[in-house]
Design an enzyme around this catalytic site. Sequence first.
Site, PDB file in Angstrom:
ATOM      1  N   GLN A 126       4.846   2.606  11.730  1.00  0.00           N
ATOM      2  CA  GLN A 126       3.671   3.227  11.119  1.00  0.00           C
ATOM      3  C   GLN A 126       2.497   3.031  12.074  1.00  0.00           C
ATOM      4  OE1 GLN A 126       2.822   1.218   7.483  1.00  0.00           O
ATOM      5  NE2 GLN A 126       1.379   2.732   6.724  1.00  0.00           N
ATOM      6  N   SER A 129      -3.535   1.960  11.415  1.00  0.00           N
ATOM      7  CA  SER A 129      -4.698   1.119  11.717  1.00  0.00           C
ATOM      8  C   SER A 129      -5.150   1.286  13.152  1.00  0.00           C
ATOM      9  CB  SER A 129      -4.361  -0.354  11.473  1.00  0.00           C
ATOM     10  OG  SER A 129      -4.103  -0.597  10.118  1.00  0.00           O
ATOM     11  N   SER A 161       3.979  -2.334  12.771  1.00  0.00           N
ATOM     12  CA  SER A 161       5.205  -3.118  12.633  1.00  0.00           C
ATOM     13  C   SER A 161       6.386  -2.354  13.214  1.00  0.00           C
ATOM     14  CB  SER A 161       5.466  -3.436  11.156  1.00  0.00           C
ATOM     15  OG  SER A 161       4.421  -4.234  10.660  1.00  0.00           O
ATOM     16  N   GLU A 244       4.282   2.638  -1.268  1.00  0.00           N
ATOM     17  CA  GLU A 244       4.467   1.390  -0.532  1.00  0.00           C
ATOM     18  C   GLU A 244       4.082   0.193  -1.398  1.00  0.00           C
ATOM     19  OE1 GLU A 244       1.837   1.024   2.825  1.00  0.00           O
ATOM     20  OE2 GLU A 244       3.099  -0.500   3.766  1.00  0.00           O
ATOM     21  N   SER A 369      -5.373  -4.623   2.337  1.00  0.00           N
ATOM     22  CA  SER A 369      -5.672  -6.010   1.958  1.00  0.00           C
ATOM     23  C   SER A 369      -5.890  -6.116   0.449  1.00  0.00           C
ATOM     24  CB  SER A 369      -6.910  -6.510   2.700  1.00  0.00           C
ATOM     25  OG  SER A 369      -8.073  -5.965   2.105  1.00  0.00           O
ATOM     26  N   ASN A 370      -5.617  -7.310  -0.076  1.00  0.00           N
ATOM     27  CA  ASN A 370      -5.742  -7.502  -1.523  1.00  0.00           C
ATOM     28  C   ASN A 370      -7.178  -7.290  -2.006  1.00  0.00           C
ATOM     29  OD1 ASN A 370      -3.051  -8.068  -1.383  1.00  0.00           O
ATOM     30  ND2 ASN A 370      -3.175  -9.981  -2.544  1.00  0.00           N
ATOM     31  N   GLU A 371      -8.148  -7.530  -1.114  1.00  0.00           N
ATOM     32  CA  GLU A 371      -9.541  -7.307  -1.518  1.00  0.00           C
ATOM     33  C   GLU A 371      -9.780  -5.820  -1.771  1.00  0.00           C
ATOM     34  OE1 GLU A 371      -8.586  -9.380   0.996  1.00  0.00           O
ATOM     35  OE2 GLU A 371      -8.937 -11.094  -0.320  1.00  0.00           O
TER      36      GLU A 371
END
Lengths: 386, 353
Positions: A126, A129, A161, A244, A369-371
């Site tokens: 992927q 980013s 990744s 995802e 991100s979890n945030e």
Amino acid sequence: MDLTYSHTEKAFRAEVRAWMEANVPSAPLPSFDASREGFEAHRAWERKLAEGRWGMVTWPQAYGGRALNLIQWLIFEEEYWRAGAPLRVNQNGIFLLGPTLMEYGTEEQKTRFLSRMASGDEIWAQAWSEPQAGSDLAAVRATGRREGDDYVLDGHKIWSSRAVFADWAFGLFRTDPASGRHKGLSLIFFPLDAAGVRVQPIPQIDGETGFAEIFLDDVRVPAFNRLGEDGQGWSICMATAGFERGLMLRSPARFQMAAKRLVDLYRAHEPECAPETRAAVLQSFMDAEAYALSIHATASRLIAGGHIGAEASTNKIFWSELDIQLHRTALSILGARAELMRSAPAAGDVGRWLDGYFFSLAGPIYAGSNEIQKNIIAERMLGLPR
Amino acid sequence: MDFRFTEEQTMTAEAVKGLLADLCQPADLRRLMQVGAARDDRRWTALTGMGLAGALVPEEMGGLGLGAVDFVLVAEACGYAGLPEPLVENAGISLPLLAALAADRRAATLLDRALAGDVTVATAHPANLFVAEADNAGALLVVRDDGVSLLEAGSVGLVRQDSVDPFRRLFTLAAMPAAAPVAGASDARAAVDLAFDRGALFTAAQLLGIAQRAVDLAVAYAKERQQFGKPIGSYQAVKHMLSTVQVRIEFARPVVHAAAAQLANADAFSRARISHARLAAGEAADLACRTAVQVHGAMGYSWEVDVHFFLKRALALASWWGDARFHRERVAARVFDRPLGADQTFASEAAHD
């Protein structure tokens, strides 16, 4: 509500179990992130899965699948993890891009890409980013310049990744130079061995090179490689991300098997453990169960025609946090030996807990991100103002 | 395998929610509290008018013949509304227990009266230190070592134990009159165990409803309340607190629903799931109510804001039908004495035979 398995579902489980028992390698494969050899061993495993038509059981038969539903996919995953089968080196392809291709791709694109994805012949990375576009993904700067029937790609992607050894990448590019933010982006595929592509491995916290930077310098690909419409990239990416985070990236069986190993570890060390360790072991079991139940509820809803919404974000937070707590509990059981590498003479049963712990720390970061997920929950589920 | 409620189940729950939205708002709770009453007759009549008293009683005995899956969403709605009346205890626990003991003529007679809505029945179970709503009940089912006894109202002295929750009417029994049990201990065991599991499950469902209500109250306030020129709900610090609670709720809910679907299995797996549901819903409610107080700021600490009704109910239910320690041990019994693994999610003793 019927939480029992039908005869068909039971028979399917038995079929998967028998195949796994006959085919799963007896010794673990070397890591696909540490060497080309390990990567190719995993590709060989993907080919073997494809021979048994187990590559992606939910896909149509025409693309190497079995056209099964999501409950059967969960049964497959349960048996897969139960058998201790290798990690899926092509997870970016089969779990993320695959479902998206199925929804947005043309017939020609599906024919070209899906079968080779299911067979392991083409392994995907992927490329979303960028150094300046992490949580703020809409700040993507990499460009796709239209020239006749081609796009010419330029830019700098990062944290991809599998990109070190993979064959293809699906990337987010700004195809309208006048555009800003979420508009004017397109999702475009490019071969990682194309002229102008340079892949620079990035060593991870554990020393392996699971992710990489990708530098693109006038990389020419046919416009055929664009998924969906020009400018539709953002909404396609969000659909991919929903899948995802919400369902496929982390099947519950992974955590249930980890919880089972944690219980075994606890039993072996029970006399040395504090009462709070016992409580933490039970909590890990319950959290893995809760995740499994939630995914079964989601799968049932999707089978009946529902869609994944913002609850995908709650899933991602829950499994990433449970994974950390589970591994922290294992390390606390190992006590002073937790820091030992497997090669240490006194390592005993330290196993792979330390590797798992480090990897668990990436969970709240990757796939959004979890945030950011908490913002999504607050704004889209709870309706709080932006 | 199908983890969905039927349309009928969802519609029943929606009807109860709608009724409670009309008749059980915090303003209604405050009115009731001011006059010191335990029941609002209009509301109770409306609820019993839906036939809900007999929800879990078999059809051949005059009930609706529904199961735990049908009732679990109703219990959730009762928690969400902070319902003072004993719908869950009466219809969810006492009457199905009474129905199971209806071979006894006294029990059968009482069941008929209870189904007609003439009386409610309270259950005194050793798992609970107190009997809820004992003063308003027409009769008590008392679970003891020698079986289950049935005591008519007024035949036993009651000692009121004031609860911080203004709508929890708790009692201890002053002295137990000698009464022949309606069922001996061994005959009643399965029914009594099932009553306990229903108690724990429907308490979990109420806690789930309370948790969602606390979040909803806090969200509504965070959208309105302005500081630094913006609604406080636009700040990440507030968003993240509430999202964290919502995640807890989302992963308690399927456990509660699965526990309902598996309750009738009455084995180590189903009991562990009920206990897991209780623990998860209890923690979600605790965090939700504390967070709701915090989001409301000083208003959250006031009598004026409604959050405290739900904070108190969550606190009251935390140890009702088994405390956290008891339920954790039931989970432990499943974890340490039964097979584990990804293929065991929906395991049952029957399936293992």
